[in-house]
Design a protein around this motif. Structure first.
Motif, PDB file in Angstrom:
ATOM      1  N   TRP A  28      44.471  47.103  36.809  1.00  7.95           N
ATOM      2  CA  TRP A  28      44.245  45.945  37.675  1.00  7.95           C
ATOM      3  C   TRP A  28      45.530  45.498  38.386  1.00  7.95           C
ATOM      4  O   TRP A  28      45.459  44.761  39.356  1.00  7.95           O
ATOM      5  CB  TRP A  28      43.680  44.775  36.869  1.00  7.95           C
ATOM      6  N   ASP A  55      43.152  31.672  38.950  1.00 10.05           N
ATOM      7  CA  ASP A  55      42.775  32.923  39.598  1.00 10.05           C
ATOM      8  C   ASP A  55      41.281  33.199  39.395  1.00 10.05           C
ATOM      9  O   ASP A  55      40.585  33.587  40.326  1.00 10.05           O
ATOM     10  CB  ASP A  55      43.622  34.064  39.067  1.00 10.05           C
ATOM     11  N   LEU A  56      40.799  32.957  38.194  1.00  8.12           N
ATOM     12  CA  LEU A  56      39.371  33.187  37.920  1.00  8.12           C
ATOM     13  C   LEU A  56      38.491  32.237  38.734  1.00  8.12           C
ATOM     14  O   LEU A  56      37.397  32.593  39.129  1.00  8.12           O
ATOM     15  CB  LEU A  56      39.082  33.009  36.427  1.00  8.12           C
ATOM     16  N   ARG A  57      38.994  31.035  38.963  1.00 11.62           N
ATOM     17  CA  ARG A  57      38.261  30.062  39.761  1.00 11.62           C
ATOM     18  C   ARG A  57      38.413  30.296  41.257  1.00 11.62           C
ATOM     19  O   ARG A  57      37.793  29.624  42.060  1.00 11.62           O
ATOM     20  CB  ARG A  57      38.735  28.642  39.439  1.00 11.62           C
ATOM     21  N   GLY A  58      39.316  31.223  41.634  1.00 13.30           N
ATOM     22  CA  GLY A  58      39.558  31.504  43.043  1.00 13.30           C
ATOM     23  C   GLY A  58      40.458  30.476  43.703  1.00 13.30           C
ATOM     24  O   GLY A  58      40.487  30.365  44.926  1.00 13.30           O
ATOM     25  N   ALA A  59      41.216  29.734  42.913  1.00 18.57           N
ATOM     26  CA  ALA A  59      42.049  28.673  43.460  1.00 18.57           C
ATOM     27  C   ALA A  59      43.509  29.074  43.611  1.00 18.57           C
ATOM     28  O   ALA A  59      44.327  28.261  43.982  1.00 18.57           O
ATOM     29  CB  ALA A  59      41.968  27.447  42.536  1.00 18.57           C
ATOM     30  N   SER A  60      43.850  30.314  43.336  1.00 15.87           N
ATOM     31  CA  SER A  60      45.274  30.678  43.433  1.00 15.87           C
ATOM     32  C   SER A  60      45.600  31.283  44.778  1.00 15.87           C
ATOM     33  O   SER A  60      44.788  31.595  45.572  1.00 15.87           O
ATOM     34  CB  SER A  60      45.643  31.649  42.323  1.00 15.87           C
TER      35      SER A  60
END
Length: 60
Positions: A28, A55-60
């Protein structure tokens, strides 16, 4: 965990253990294993948990 996450953990922790064992590629994040080998320090996911969750939430 990316190489950037790992390096943030290196900078963000007061002390680190030395890495042990054989280097293993990370499919990855191709540069993660190399970065870890160059630094030679353990960084646990807990140290960078906020970054990983963002990152998992898409906020990074």
């Amino acid at each position: 965990m990316s190489a950037a996450d790992y390096l943030a953990g290196v900078r963000g922790a007061d002390r680190h253990l030395p890495l042990k064992g054989k280097e293993s590629p990370s499919p990855w994040a191709r540069d993660l294993a190399t970065t870890m080998a160059e630094t030679g320090l353990v960084v646990s996911e807990e140290t960078v948990a906020d970054r990983l969750l963002a990152d998992l939430r898409g906020a990074s």
